[in-house]
Motif scaffolding. Structure first.
Motif, PDB file in Angstrom:
ATOM      1  N   PRO A 153       8.159 -13.305   5.996  1.00  0.00           N
ATOM      2  CA  PRO A 153       7.123 -14.059   5.280  1.00  0.00           C
ATOM      3  C   PRO A 153       7.387 -14.073   3.777  1.00  0.00           C
ATOM      4  CG  PRO A 153       6.146 -12.514   6.849  1.00  0.00           C
ATOM      5  CD  PRO A 153       7.604 -12.161   6.725  1.00  0.00           C
ATOM      6  N   GLY A 154       6.781 -15.031   3.072  1.00  0.00           N
ATOM      7  CA  GLY A 154       6.915 -15.110   1.628  1.00  0.00           C
ATOM      8  C   GLY A 154       6.277 -13.920   0.927  1.00  0.00           C
ATOM      9  N   GLU A 155       6.897 -13.481  -0.147  1.00  0.00           N
ATOM     10  CA  GLU A 155       6.415 -12.291  -0.841  1.00  0.00           C
ATOM     11  C   GLU A 155       4.991 -12.446  -1.356  1.00  0.00           C
ATOM     12  OE1 GLU A 155      10.372 -10.041  -2.549  1.00  0.00           O
ATOM     13  OE2 GLU A 155       9.433 -11.571  -3.815  1.00  0.00           O
ATOM     14  N   ILE A 156       4.665 -13.629  -1.910  1.00  0.00           N
ATOM     15  CA  ILE A 156       3.329 -13.773  -2.480  1.00  0.00           C
ATOM     16  C   ILE A 156       2.260 -13.751  -1.391  1.00  0.00           C
ATOM     17  CG2 ILE A 156       4.172 -14.998  -4.523  1.00  0.00           C
ATOM     18  CD1 ILE A 156       3.171 -17.608  -3.301  1.00  0.00           C
ATOM     19  N   ASN A 157       2.637 -14.154  -0.172  1.00  0.00           N
ATOM     20  CA  ASN A 157       1.690 -14.098   0.941  1.00  0.00           C
ATOM     21  C   ASN A 157       1.483 -12.659   1.413  1.00  0.00           C
ATOM     22  OD1 ASN A 157       1.839 -16.916   0.802  1.00  0.00           O
ATOM     23  ND2 ASN A 157       3.440 -17.004   2.346  1.00  0.00           N
ATOM     24  N   LEU A 158       2.563 -11.884   1.381  1.00  0.00           N
ATOM     25  CA  LEU A 158       2.500 -10.494   1.815  1.00  0.00           C
ATOM     26  C   LEU A 158       1.725  -9.624   0.830  1.00  0.00           C
ATOM     27  CD1 LEU A 158       6.179 -10.100   3.036  1.00  0.00           C
ATOM     28  CD2 LEU A 158       4.136 -10.100   4.487  1.00  0.00           C
ATOM     29  N   VAL A 159       1.926  -9.860  -0.454  1.00  0.00           N
ATOM     30  CA  VAL A 159       1.271  -9.022  -1.460  1.00  0.00           C
ATOM     31  C   VAL A 159      -0.247  -9.171  -1.376  1.00  0.00           C
ATOM     32  CG1 VAL A 159       1.004  -8.602  -3.938  1.00  0.00           C
ATOM     33  CG2 VAL A 159       3.276  -8.947  -2.973  1.00  0.00           C
ATOM     34  N   HIS A 160      -0.714 -10.380  -1.044  1.00  0.00           N
ATOM     35  CA  HIS A 160      -2.164 -10.556  -0.918  1.00  0.00           C
ATOM     36  C   HIS A 160      -2.726  -9.662   0.184  1.00  0.00           C
ATOM     37  CE1 HIS A 160      -5.766 -13.555  -1.104  1.00  0.00           C
ATOM     38  NE2 HIS A 160      -6.162 -12.317  -0.879  1.00  0.00           N
ATOM     39  N   THR A 161      -2.005  -9.531   1.292  1.00  0.00           N
ATOM     40  CA  THR A 161      -2.509  -8.676   2.369  1.00  0.00           C
ATOM     41  C   THR A 161      -2.551  -7.216   1.928  1.00  0.00           C
ATOM     42  OG1 THR A 161      -0.372  -8.231   3.438  1.00  0.00           O
ATOM     43  CG2 THR A 161      -1.501 -10.258   4.042  1.00  0.00           C
ATOM     44  N   LEU A 162      -1.588  -6.795   1.121  1.00  0.00           N
ATOM     45  CA  LEU A 162      -1.583  -5.415   0.631  1.00  0.00           C
ATOM     46  C   LEU A 162      -2.824  -5.127  -0.206  1.00  0.00           C
ATOM     47  CD1 LEU A 162       2.136  -4.888  -0.495  1.00  0.00           C
ATOM     48  CD2 LEU A 162       1.058  -4.154   1.647  1.00  0.00           C
ATOM     49  N   GLU A 163      -3.261  -6.138  -0.956  1.00  0.00           N
ATOM     50  CA  GLU A 163      -4.433  -5.950  -1.814  1.00  0.00           C
ATOM     51  C   GLU A 163      -5.653  -5.557  -0.986  1.00  0.00           C
ATOM     52  OE1 GLU A 163      -6.474  -8.402  -5.481  1.00  0.00           O
ATOM     53  OE2 GLU A 163      -6.165  -9.459  -3.583  1.00  0.00           O
ATOM     54  N   HIS A 164      -5.664  -5.951   0.283  1.00  0.00           N
ATOM     55  CA  HIS A 164      -6.779  -5.627   1.162  1.00  0.00           C
ATOM     56  C   HIS A 164      -6.463  -4.421   2.046  1.00  0.00           C
ATOM     57  CE1 HIS A 164      -9.573  -8.960   0.316  1.00  0.00           C
ATOM     58  NE2 HIS A 164      -8.462  -9.562  -0.082  1.00  0.00           N
ATOM     59  N   GLY A 165      -5.735  -3.477   1.493  1.00  0.00           N
ATOM     60  CA  GLY A 165      -5.564  -2.179   2.132  1.00  0.00           C
ATOM     61  C   GLY A 165      -4.611  -2.124   3.298  1.00  0.00           C
ATOM     62  N   ARG A 166      -3.833  -3.184   3.500  1.00  0.00           N
ATOM     63  CA  ARG A 166      -3.012  -3.236   4.698  1.00  0.00           C
ATOM     64  C   ARG A 166      -1.678  -2.492   4.557  1.00  0.00           C
ATOM     65  NH1 ARG A 166      -6.858  -6.633   5.552  1.00  0.00           N
ATOM     66  NH2 ARG A 166      -7.107  -7.614   7.595  1.00  0.00           N
ATOM     67  N   LEU A 167      -1.070  -2.242   5.708  1.00  0.00           N
ATOM     68  CA  LEU A 167       0.237  -1.588   5.800  1.00  0.00           C
ATOM     69  C   LEU A 167       1.257  -2.608   6.290  1.00  0.00           C
ATOM     70  CD1 LEU A 167       1.954   1.106   5.935  1.00  0.00           C
ATOM     71  CD2 LEU A 167       1.270   1.206   8.351  1.00  0.00           C
ATOM     72  N   GLU A 168       2.427  -2.630   5.659  1.00  0.00           N
ATOM     73  CA  GLU A 168       3.500  -3.531   6.082  1.00  0.00           C
ATOM     74  C   GLU A 168       4.747  -2.721   6.424  1.00  0.00           C
ATOM     75  OE1 GLU A 168       1.912  -7.270   3.349  1.00  0.00           O
ATOM     76  OE2 GLU A 168       3.846  -6.355   2.865  1.00  0.00           O
ATOM     77  N   ILE A 169       5.216  -2.853   7.663  1.00  0.00           N
ATOM     78  CA  ILE A 169       6.438  -2.195   8.131  1.00  0.00           C
ATOM     79  C   ILE A 169       7.556  -3.224   8.107  1.00  0.00           C
ATOM     80  CG2 ILE A 169       7.521  -0.976  10.044  1.00  0.00           C
ATOM     81  CD1 ILE A 169       4.667  -0.255  11.003  1.00  0.00           C
ATOM     82  N   GLN A 170       8.673  -2.871   7.486  1.00  0.00           N
ATOM     83  CA  GLN A 170       9.763  -3.820   7.291  1.00  0.00           C
ATOM     84  C   GLN A 170      11.095  -3.187   7.700  1.00  0.00           C
ATOM     85  OE1 GLN A 170       9.248  -5.441   3.185  1.00  0.00           O
ATOM     86  NE2 GLN A 170       7.316  -4.309   3.230  1.00  0.00           N
ATOM     87  N   TYR A 171      12.008  -3.998   8.179  1.00  0.00           N
ATOM     88  CA  TYR A 171      13.293  -3.464   8.608  1.00  0.00           C
ATOM     89  C   TYR A 171      14.407  -4.474   8.332  1.00  0.00           C
ATOM     90  CZ  TYR A 171      12.250  -6.425  12.659  1.00  0.00           C
ATOM     91  OH  TYR A 171      11.931  -7.501  13.457  1.00  0.00           O
ATOM     92  N   SER A 172      15.616  -3.963   8.175  1.00  0.00           N
ATOM     93  CA  SER A 172      16.772  -4.835   7.998  1.00  0.00           C
ATOM     94  C   SER A 172      17.050  -5.566   9.303  1.00  0.00           C
ATOM     95  CB  SER A 172      17.999  -4.018   7.598  1.00  0.00           C
ATOM     96  OG  SER A 172      19.180  -4.792   7.723  1.00  0.00           O
ATOM     97  N   PRO A 173      17.323  -6.867   9.252  1.00  0.00           N
ATOM     98  CA  PRO A 173      17.646  -7.592  10.500  1.00  0.00           C
ATOM     99  C   PRO A 173      18.942  -7.102  11.127  1.00  0.00           C
ATOM    100  CG  PRO A 173      18.002  -8.979   8.569  1.00  0.00           C
ATOM    101  CD  PRO A 173      17.308  -7.753   8.077  1.00  0.00           C
TER     102      PRO A 173
END
Length: 261
Positions: A153-173
């Motif tokens: 997903p786009g970074e600016i879309n992801l950062v908004h979710t973080l603002e609302h306390g969320r957790l994002e798990i990410q991995y190398s393809p």
């Protein structure tokens, strides 16, 4: 605060049970319709219809269960419909110890880079961390929905979710699929208020982010990496960003706190 977080978790649990019950009822009705039609047109068609319905139900169960459209948008990013490997119970519950054993960079309470809303088509700012942990982000309703994605997903879309306390798990393809499925398995234990996706731009093999907090692991080491991610989620989920952990659709339930078992 603890009581409020427990209430949020209980509301989500009850709402998810209700949704799952309705979904199962819907699938049973579809199967009954399939059987009825098949009975009219003959045994050969019975086999075909049942196969189609079962396939459809399987796709629905795996795909729909991995994204919550009440929390935002997919923004055209493909949903990851794979089922994960069931994780073992946490062995190392101390975040700092787990991060060290897993060869992960643990960066807590980083600089808050701001909360400005920017247009959906705006370029991403030069965030000071990779992956980003705070800063200007897309305006509502284009925040990335809670879910599992097979694209980034786009970074600016992801950062908004973080603002609302969320957790994002990410991995190398480049991570082997068996390792990706391990991570998805952990995600499936906590996915309310959580996202998981491949990240082609970060310097880590595996990472987890919350607002102003980052866990970046240089390699995937199995159980201890999964422990570090779950410990990180327990330490940060719903505690940072300055906005409540709620679904952006007021009719939708509140996400639950991630478990670590």
């Amino acid at each position: 605060m603890a009581n409020r977080r427990e209430e949020e978790r209980e509301r989500l649990r009850q709402a998810r049970q209700e949704r799952e019950s309705k979904q199962q009822g819907s699938e049973r009705r579809r199967l009954m319709i399939g059987y009825g039609v098949a009975g009219v047109v003959g045994l050969a068609v019975v086999v075909g219809i049942i196969a189609v319905i079962a396939s459809s139900a399987s796709k629905n169960d795996s795909g729909e269960a991995h994204v919550d459209m009440g929390t935002g948008q997919t923004n055209g990013v493909e949903i990851d419909k794979r089922s994960g490997n069931k994780p073992e119970a946490v062995e190392v519950s101390n975040l700092k110890q787990a991060a060290k054993k897993a060869d992960c960079d643990l960066r807590l309470k980083l600089k808050d880079e701001g909360h400005e809303h920017i247009a959906q088509a705006a370029p991403a700012p030069n965030y000071e961390t990779n992956p980003p942990t705070s800063g200007a982000h897309v305006e509502p309703p284009y925040q990335q929905a809670d879910g599992a994605y097979s694209g980034t997903p786009g970074e600016i879309n992801l950062v908004h979710t973080l603002e609302h306390g969320r957790l994002e798990i990410q991995y190398s393809p480049d991570l082997p699929e068996s390792d990706q499925l391990d991570l998805i398995g952990v995600y499936e234990t906590m996915w309310g208020g959580t996202l998981i996706f491949p990240n082609t731009n970060m310097p880590y093999a595996v990472a987890a982010t919350a607002w102003t907090n980052l866990l970046g692991c240089n390699e995937y080491k199995g159980q201890i990496t999964l422990d570090a991610i779950r410990d990180f989620g327990k330490a940060t989920w719903g505690k940072y960003g300055g906005e409540p952990v709620y679904t952006f659709n007021p009719q939708a339930p509140t996400p639950r706190e991630p478990t670590v078992n």
